[in-house]
Design a protein around this motif. Structure first.
Motif, short mmCIF file in Angstrom:
data_model
loop_
_atom_site.label_atom_id
_atom_site.label_comp_id
_atom_site.label_asym_id
_atom_site.label_seq_id
_atom_site.Cartn_x
_atom_site.Cartn_y
_atom_site.Cartn_z
N GLU A 299 41.13 65.31 -21.28
CA GLU A 299 40.53 64.68 -20.13
C GLU A 299 41.07 65.39 -18.91
O GLU A 299 40.55 65.02 -17.90
CB GLU A 299 40.65 63.01 -20.38
N GLU A 330 34.49 68.67 -24.37
CA GLU A 330 34.21 67.25 -24.40
C GLU A 330 33.88 66.49 -23.13
O GLU A 330 33.28 65.23 -23.09
CB GLU A 330 35.58 66.58 -25.00
N PHE A 331 34.45 67.15 -22.20
CA PHE A 331 34.18 66.25 -20.95
C PHE A 331 34.01 67.32 -19.67
O PHE A 331 34.58 67.37 -18.82
CB PHE A 331 35.94 65.97 -20.22
N ALA A 334 33.53 65.49 -16.13
CA ALA A 334 34.97 65.29 -15.57
C ALA A 334 35.73 66.70 -15.22
O ALA A 334 36.35 66.73 -14.21
CB ALA A 334 35.75 64.58 -16.64
#
Length: 491
Positions: A299, A330-331, A334
């Motif tokens: 993250e 996955e992010f 972000a």
């Protein structure tokens, strides 16, 4: 939005399975995506067309310019589909490269790991003892033996790691005769035209002639011609760099393959050189590969990645690109948000210094044409007067790039006369493109000035009575800007 957080450096996001999740594309645009990249080396045209529709619809709904960059695969060797989508290779083990579809022929009693490849030419080019790099050089094999019939090559894993379906394969010590564009490139190029892509990335450019052949393909077909982005990822390209940049509409520092083709220790210097040449010739330049690689799985990025992004900005890049971070990470959202934070923080401290450096004749190419001289004067005037913006109605990339090349501190509000130009300009550092909202393309300059003024007020970048510099065409010089004036942003 305020003056302090207005972002000059642009963000390119690669689309993929991770961006197919509901609402992700909208959130990427809201987070700061300026360019959506389609990598035609992966997926099919149906998937690409669906994602392009989503980008166009989301950008229109949000009122944001988003350019489309479609990368051609070029003459690159790749792994074919792996049984589980990926394979972990352990150091010291033996793997066998075979042509996809010939796995049964390549099987042997020792049950060595089979890696299918898409091209028989790869196996024909391999020589015993030479290195083979996969996954942007993170995995290295050494060729132990090569068999012609059936075509196969046994290799020992020198540096282990994970490879995935479609992973690139580099053999920098072998010479291949594959020309650009390939048959696959032509097929994807026709698709890019049909989708009205603003930019096309030409992979593995080695000479200006490569770009000329791609342009010849475009000239022969119907439809609007996209701008060509030369991807610098071959060692030979560095020998013809000035000519390649001159023949292109933009340049990408493709550090993945470049880091395999070139001594890895030299990549920072090569990056600076490519960006410098592109800046000097007024070509937009993208810095790509592993900008925030750790955010594929985590993250937060590493300190080194954050520093790398900031240094790309200080080098003079127009845009930074996310690849796996947004395509399969996955992010994805972000990652864009964090990238924007780094860009904004860097520009807040160093944006003014970069602008002053470009205004120093010793640090920038001397304007040698009337258009460039006027653009230089506009930037210098804006700096001396503290103007809140440089405003210009534009009908082509030429006028916009002639101003953007000097990297002014003030926002460049370019009012384009077409949606296509409006989107294309989204890639260029410092430019905030608008599309003319008058009844026809012959809108009066005052109408465009009013539109730019409204945008500046809405985004908190200016107030009434602030000064702006207006660059426009009188008509005597055709579409080229030939008039410079200061204006008060009174409503």
């Amino acid at each position: 939005m305020t003056q302090s957080n207005w972002q000059r450096t642009k963000i390119v996001c690669t689309l993929g399975p991770a961006t197919d999740r509901p609402g992700v594309i909208e959130r990427l645009i809201e987070a700061g995506m300026d360019v959506a990249r389609i990598n035609t080396s992966h997926g099919d045209h149906a998937d690409h067309a669906r994602r392009i529709r989503q980008v166009r619809q989301a950008a229109h709904a949000l009122g944001q310019p988003v350019a489309l960059l479609m990368d051609l695969p070029g003459p690159k060797f790749r792994l074919a589909d792996l049984p589980n989508g990926f394979c972990k290779l352990e150091e010291g083990t033996i793997v066998r490269l075979v042509v996809a579809g010939d796995e049964a022929k390549g099987a042997s009693a020792d049950n060595c790991c089979l890696l299918p490849v898409r091209s028989r030419e790869l196996l024909q080019a391999l020589r015993i003892g030479e290195p083979v790099f996969l996954a942007d050089g993170s995995v290295e094999l050494g060729v132990k033996s090569v068999t012609a019939n059936p075509s196969r090559a046994d290799c020992q894993v020198r540096i282990g790691g994970t490879v995935r379906s479609g992973s690139g394969i580099n053999i920098p010590e072998s010479a291949t005769d594959m020309l650009i564009p390939t048959d696959e490139d032509r097929r994807h190029l026709a698709f890019a035209v049909s989708q009205e892509a603003e930019w096309v990335g030409v992979s593995f450019v080695q000479s200006a002639g490569d770009l000329a052949r791609v342009r010849a393909c475009l000239s022969a077909g119907p439809g609007i011609k996209p701008l060509l982005m030369a991807k610098i990822e071959k060692r030979r390209a560095l020998d013809d760099l000035d000519a390649i940049v001159a023949a292109s509409d933009g340049v990408m520092v493709a550090r993945g393959d470049l880091g395999v083709e070139t001594d890895l220790a030299e990549i920072p210097i090569v990056q600076k050189r490519i960006i410098s040449v592109a800046n000097a010739q007024g070509r937009p330049v993208i810095t790509a590969t592993q900008m925030l690689e750790s955010m594929v799985e985590h993250e937060h990025p590493t300190r080194a990645e954050v520093t790398d992004v900031a240094n790309a900005v200080l080098d003079g890049t127009d845009a930074v690109m996310l690849s796996a971070e947004t395509a399969v990470g996955e992010f994805p959202v972000a990652a864009v948000r964090f990238l924007q934070r780094v860009l904004t923080a860097t520009e807040e401290v160093y944006g003014g210094r970069m602008a002053r450096d470009r205004m120093n004749p010793a640090e920038t190419a001397s304007p040698n044409e009337a258009g460039n001289a006027l653009s230089f004067a506009a930037c210098l005037l804006a700096a001396r007067l503290g103007a809140r913006a440089i405003i210009a109605p534009v009908q082509s990339m030429e006028t916009a790039l002639s101003v953007a090349r000097f990297r002014p501190q003030a926002p460049l509000v370019m009012v384009a006369d077409s949606v296509r130009l409006y989107r294309s300009l989204a890639l260029v550092r410092g430019i905030s493109p608008l599309v003319v909202n008058a009844p026809d393309n012959g809108a009066e300059p005052q109408a465009r000035l009013a539109q730019a003024r409204e945008w500046l007020f809405t985004h908190g970048l200016a107030q009434e009575d602030d000064l702006a510099v207006l660059l426009s065409a009188s008509g005597a010089a055709g579409d080229k800007a030939d008039t410079l004036q200061t204006v008060r942003l009174n409503s």
